[in-house]
Design a protein around this motif. Sequence first.
Motif, PDB file in Angstrom:
ATOM      1  N   ALA A  60       0.820  -1.218   0.000  1.00  0.00           N
ATOM      2  CA  ALA A  60       0.000   0.000   0.000  1.00  0.00           C
ATOM      3  C   ALA A  60       0.855   1.270   0.000  1.00  0.00           C
ATOM      4  CB  ALA A  60      -0.996   0.022   1.164  1.00  0.00           C
ATOM      5  N   GLU A 100      -1.046   4.578   0.962  1.00  0.00           N
ATOM      6  CA  GLU A 100      -2.414   4.926   0.573  1.00  0.00           C
ATOM      7  C   GLU A 100      -3.345   4.438   1.675  1.00  0.00           C
ATOM      8  OE1 GLU A 100      -3.820   3.671  -3.230  1.00  0.00           O
ATOM      9  OE2 GLU A 100      -2.349   4.878  -4.314  1.00  0.00           O
ATOM     10  N   PRO A 101      -3.870   5.345   2.482  1.00  0.00           N
ATOM     11  CA  PRO A 101      -4.740   4.940   3.592  1.00  0.00           C
ATOM     12  C   PRO A 101      -5.933   4.116   3.100  1.00  0.00           C
ATOM     13  CG  PRO A 101      -4.241   7.291   3.709  1.00  0.00           C
ATOM     14  CD  PRO A 101      -3.729   6.789   2.388  1.00  0.00           C
ATOM     15  N   GLY A 102      -6.209   3.037   3.801  1.00  0.00           N
ATOM     16  CA  GLY A 102      -7.367   2.206   3.478  1.00  0.00           C
ATOM     17  C   GLY A 102      -7.181   1.252   2.324  1.00  0.00           C
ATOM     18  N   ARG A 103      -6.021   1.272   1.673  1.00  0.00           N
ATOM     19  CA  ARG A 103      -5.802   0.377   0.536  1.00  0.00           C
ATOM     20  C   ARG A 103      -5.586  -1.046   1.047  1.00  0.00           C
ATOM     21  NH1 ARG A 103      -4.131   0.813  -4.953  1.00  0.00           N
ATOM     22  NH2 ARG A 103      -3.325  -1.178  -5.648  1.00  0.00           N
ATOM     23  N   ALA A 104      -6.335  -1.987   0.499  1.00  0.00           N
ATOM     24  CA  ALA A 104      -6.189  -3.402   0.865  1.00  0.00           C
ATOM     25  C   ALA A 104      -4.925  -3.965   0.227  1.00  0.00           C
ATOM     26  CB  ALA A 104      -7.404  -4.190   0.400  1.00  0.00           C
TER      27      ALA A 104
END
Length: 161
Positions: A60, A100-104
């Motif tokens: 991420a 990237e915040p929240g990227r799986a």
Amino acid sequence: MSIRWKPSVTVAAIIERDGRYLLVEEHTPEGLRLNNPAGHLDPGEGPVQACAREVLEETAYRFTPTALLGVYLSRFQRPATGEDITYLRLAFTGTLGEAEPGRALDEGIVRTLWLTLEEVRASRARHRSPLVLRCIEDHAAGRRLPLEAIYTDASVWAAPG
């Protein structure tokens, strides 16, 4: 008629920050293993672009390759099936950008880890391949080759047909 042998082409990122190296812990057919952020070269992309993509997918983090560490060849025989695979790895180092915040993370990636060189050496039995440590050792030794050593012809990005 003989079948043409083709190695599996992969890219890997060797990323160091504050004396620690970024690794991923991932599910493999051989169990939970440690690897550099790495993956296969996809159709229609060059090695530098593939490396940036793989780092983003597996960690991420945005990553910009700035140097080639080397080209590595290894062979692996899958214990359960006997499948014989030869990997041709292009390893890069570069600049780690923002996450990237929240990227799986990619399917199969359990987590990212920051390990010292000594911790990487001590975890050798859990490495996905011997190239994990070899690439990190080359980075620590200061090996760097210019990205201009890699040429990707424009035909790679052209649509087939």
